[in-house]
Design a protein around this motif. Sequence first.
Motif, PDB file in Angstrom:
ATOM      1  N   HIS A 150      59.730  16.736 101.268  1.00 42.94           N
ATOM      2  CA  HIS A 150      58.951  17.898 101.243  1.00 42.94           C
ATOM      3  C   HIS A 150      58.417  18.732 101.282  1.00 42.94           C
ATOM      4  N   GLN A 151      56.974  19.826 101.788  1.00 45.69           N
ATOM      5  CA  GLN A 151      56.126  19.696 101.345  1.00 45.69           C
ATOM      6  C   GLN A 151      56.266  20.706 102.676  1.00 45.69           C
ATOM      7  N   ASP A 152      55.363  21.727 101.936  1.00 43.55           N
ATOM      8  CA  ASP A 152      55.251  22.919 103.513  1.00 43.55           C
ATOM      9  C   ASP A 152      53.432  22.092 104.405  1.00 43.55           C
ATOM     10  N   ARG A 153      52.804  21.570 104.169  1.00 45.15           N
ATOM     11  CA  ARG A 153      52.036  21.546 105.442  1.00 45.15           C
ATOM     12  C   ARG A 153      50.776  20.191 104.682  1.00 45.15           C
ATOM     13  N   PHE A 154      50.869  18.796 105.099  1.00 48.38           N
ATOM     14  CA  PHE A 154      50.890  17.991 105.095  1.00 48.38           C
ATOM     15  C   PHE A 154      49.591  17.112 105.559  1.00 48.38           C
ATOM     16  N   ILE A 155      49.248  16.161 105.619  1.00 51.12           N
ATOM     17  CA  ILE A 155      48.143  15.662 106.350  1.00 51.12           C
ATOM     18  C   ILE A 155      48.565  13.257 106.609  1.00 51.12           C
ATOM     19  N   ALA A 156      48.560  13.317 107.930  1.00 56.10           N
ATOM     20  CA  ALA A 156      49.454  11.836 108.855  1.00 56.10           C
ATOM     21  C   ALA A 156      48.536  12.140 109.230  1.00 56.10           C
ATOM     22  N   VAL A 200      60.132  17.716 110.433  1.00 59.40           N
ATOM     23  CA  VAL A 200      59.354  17.781 111.008  1.00 59.40           C
ATOM     24  C   VAL A 200      58.468  19.661 111.144  1.00 59.40           C
ATOM     25  N   GLY A 201      57.285  19.585 111.717  1.00 52.07           N
ATOM     26  CA  GLY A 201      56.512  20.451 111.750  1.00 52.07           C
ATOM     27  C   GLY A 201      55.737  20.397 112.855  1.00 52.07           C
ATOM     28  N   GLU A 202      54.179  20.915 113.101  1.00 51.61           N
ATOM     29  CA  GLU A 202      53.203  21.854 114.175  1.00 51.61           C
ATOM     30  C   GLU A 202      52.198  21.380 113.790  1.00 51.61           C
ATOM     31  N   VAL A 203      51.550  20.384 114.733  1.00 45.48           N
ATOM     32  CA  VAL A 203      50.143  20.157 114.229  1.00 45.48           C
ATOM     33  C   VAL A 203      49.025  21.351 114.628  1.00 45.48           C
ATOM     34  N   GLU A 204      48.507  21.984 113.656  1.00 44.66           N
ATOM     35  CA  GLU A 204      47.493  22.820 113.538  1.00 44.66           C
ATOM     36  C   GLU A 204      45.963  22.177 113.801  1.00 44.66           C
ATOM     37  N   ALA A 205      45.673  20.440 113.137  1.00 44.86           N
ATOM     38  CA  ALA A 205      44.690  20.396 113.692  1.00 44.86           C
ATOM     39  C   ALA A 205      44.612  19.158 114.166  1.00 44.86           C
ATOM     40  N   GLY A 206      43.803  18.218 114.198  1.00 49.72           N
ATOM     41  CA  GLY A 206      43.729  17.586 114.338  1.00 49.72           C
ATOM     42  C   GLY A 206      43.115  16.680 116.004  1.00 49.72           C
ATOM     43  N   PRO A 207      43.443  15.578 116.017  1.00 49.02           N
ATOM     44  CA  PRO A 207      42.372  15.363 117.817  1.00 49.02           C
ATOM     45  C   PRO A 207      43.395  15.947 118.829  1.00 49.02           C
ATOM     46  N   ALA A 208      42.558  15.997 119.911  1.00 46.94           N
ATOM     47  CA  ALA A 208      43.327  17.566 120.351  1.00 46.94           C
ATOM     48  C   ALA A 208      44.017  17.401 121.904  1.00 46.94           C
ATOM     49  N   GLY A 224      40.395  12.804 107.583  1.00 40.65           N
ATOM     50  CA  GLY A 224      39.633  12.316 107.986  1.00 40.65           C
ATOM     51  C   GLY A 224      39.563  12.628 109.897  1.00 40.65           C
ATOM     52  N   PRO A 225      38.479  12.121 110.309  1.00 48.03           N
ATOM     53  CA  PRO A 225      38.413  12.383 112.341  1.00 48.03           C
ATOM     54  C   PRO A 225      39.656  12.557 113.446  1.00 48.03           C
ATOM     55  N   GLN A 226      40.344  11.530 112.477  1.00 49.80           N
ATOM     56  CA  GLN A 226      41.397  11.408 113.261  1.00 49.80           C
ATOM     57  C   GLN A 226      42.526  11.701 113.331  1.00 49.80           C
ATOM     58  N   ASP A 227      42.884  12.177 111.712  1.00 48.99           N
ATOM     59  CA  ASP A 227      43.845  12.764 111.382  1.00 48.99           C
ATOM     60  C   ASP A 227      44.164  14.283 112.154  1.00 48.99           C
ATOM     61  N   CYS A 228      45.531  14.750 111.484  1.00 52.69           N
ATOM     62  CA  CYS A 228      46.480  15.207 111.445  1.00 52.69           C
ATOM     63  C   CYS A 228      46.922  16.167 110.220  1.00 52.69           C
ATOM     64  N   VAL A 229      46.483  17.867 110.509  1.00 58.52           N
ATOM     65  CA  VAL A 229      46.846  18.557 109.789  1.00 58.52           C
ATOM     66  C   VAL A 229      48.241  19.409 110.230  1.00 58.52           C
ATOM     67  N   ILE A 230      49.243  19.292 109.169  1.00 55.85           N
ATOM     68  CA  ILE A 230      50.967  19.051 110.134  1.00 55.85           C
ATOM     69  C   ILE A 230      51.335  20.010 109.186  1.00 55.85           C
ATOM     70  N   ARG A 231      51.544  21.281 110.002  1.00 53.33           N
ATOM     71  CA  ARG A 231      52.560  23.034 109.593  1.00 53.33           C
ATOM     72  C   ARG A 231      53.958  22.612 109.164  1.00 53.33           C
ATOM     73  N   THR A 232      54.587  22.147 108.206  1.00 57.14           N
ATOM     74  CA  THR A 232      55.952  22.365 108.605  1.00 57.14           C
ATOM     75  C   THR A 232      57.293  23.562 108.597  1.00 57.14           C
ATOM     76  N   LEU A 233      58.071  22.970 110.050  1.00 50.49           N
ATOM     77  CA  LEU A 233      58.932  23.653 110.255  1.00 50.49           C
ATOM     78  C   LEU A 233      59.808  23.326 109.461  1.00 50.49           C
ATOM     79  N   TRP A 234      60.685  22.758 109.597  1.00 51.98           N
ATOM     80  CA  TRP A 234      62.087  22.528 108.990  1.00 51.98           C
ATOM     81  C   TRP A 234      62.076  20.979 107.835  1.00 51.98           C
ATOM     82  N   SER A 235      62.722  20.339 106.802  1.00 55.93           N
ATOM     83  CA  SER A 235      63.001  19.524 106.804  1.00 55.93           C
ATOM     84  C   SER A 235      64.533  19.402 106.613  1.00 55.93           C
TER      85      SER A 235
END
Length: 313
Positions: free
Chosen positions: A92-98, A71-79, A17-28
């Motif tokens: 445990h997932q390599d990318r997710f949306i929250a 734990v991951g890095e936000v690669e897309a989402g609100p500025a 969604g317009p306010q969602d973040c796409v996270i690239r996971t670094l560690w879990s």
Amino acid sequence: MAPSECALNGVNLPVPGPQDCVIRTLWSGISRGTERLVFEGRVPPSEHERMRAPFQEGDFPFPVKYGYCAVGEVEAGPAEMLGETVFCLHPHQDRFIAAPDRLLIVPKNVPARRAVLAANMETALNAHWDAASGPGDRITVVGGGVLGLLVAWIAARLPGAEVTLVDIDPRRAGIAAALGFGFALPNEAPGDADLVFHASASAPGLATAIAAAGFEARIVELSWYGEGAVPAPLGGAFHSKRLQLISSQVGQVAPSRRPRWSYGRRAAAAMALLADDRLDALISEEIPFTEAASRLPDILSKDWTGLTGVLRY
């Protein structure tokens, strides 16, 4: 799927969604106590709904996608969120949306790898609130897994507190010394404690905790046993010593703080407590995410003697 089986599966991410973040996971982090019960199919039917992880897919007993230390890095989402390192209660997932309100920003002084301990630290913090621990207390912690070590580490920061970790593995003595508290084997456990935390998830450990408690002391039970009955030695001096045996569970903020503390405030406080380099000793094994299916059974077996295993993405 069946007990003690795991597999890597591909999934299609939903459209954010317009306010969602796409996270690239670094560690879990692998929360061994709870995930082992899930892995072995030992979540009681009465707890199926209460034990659901926030982003779990599937239903107990199987198949389920489980976990809550990502734990991951936000690669897309609100500025304002782009590039932030975040913690999320996600499997445990390599990318997710929250959504942003499901994410906790990791402070700059807490490395991403160590931040996977945030859920366990939050449980330890809540346990101290339930226990009403205080300066000068004689505190015994039975069970030297990650949760027990974090409970003891917080206790050792109380001014004047005398803190002893009790565990069957003598190798925990070195970790206890590095973190700043004492160690004893069960047959050497000090008695007359003002406060006892039990985190071994075993009947012998519970018996040790009860024996260590002083007159009118409180025993805080942190273990979750899953299915089955657990014998507890409530004869002997249990009643004459007027002992209290209470439970502590992180699903609710402790009553002493609940009127003022939200889940978010508690989570942020727990994350801030991780700014101590000594806590890296609680992570004992790294596994590439691509090898998770083959190596998780070892970490979740009853014979594994490590502390926290982490998946590296």
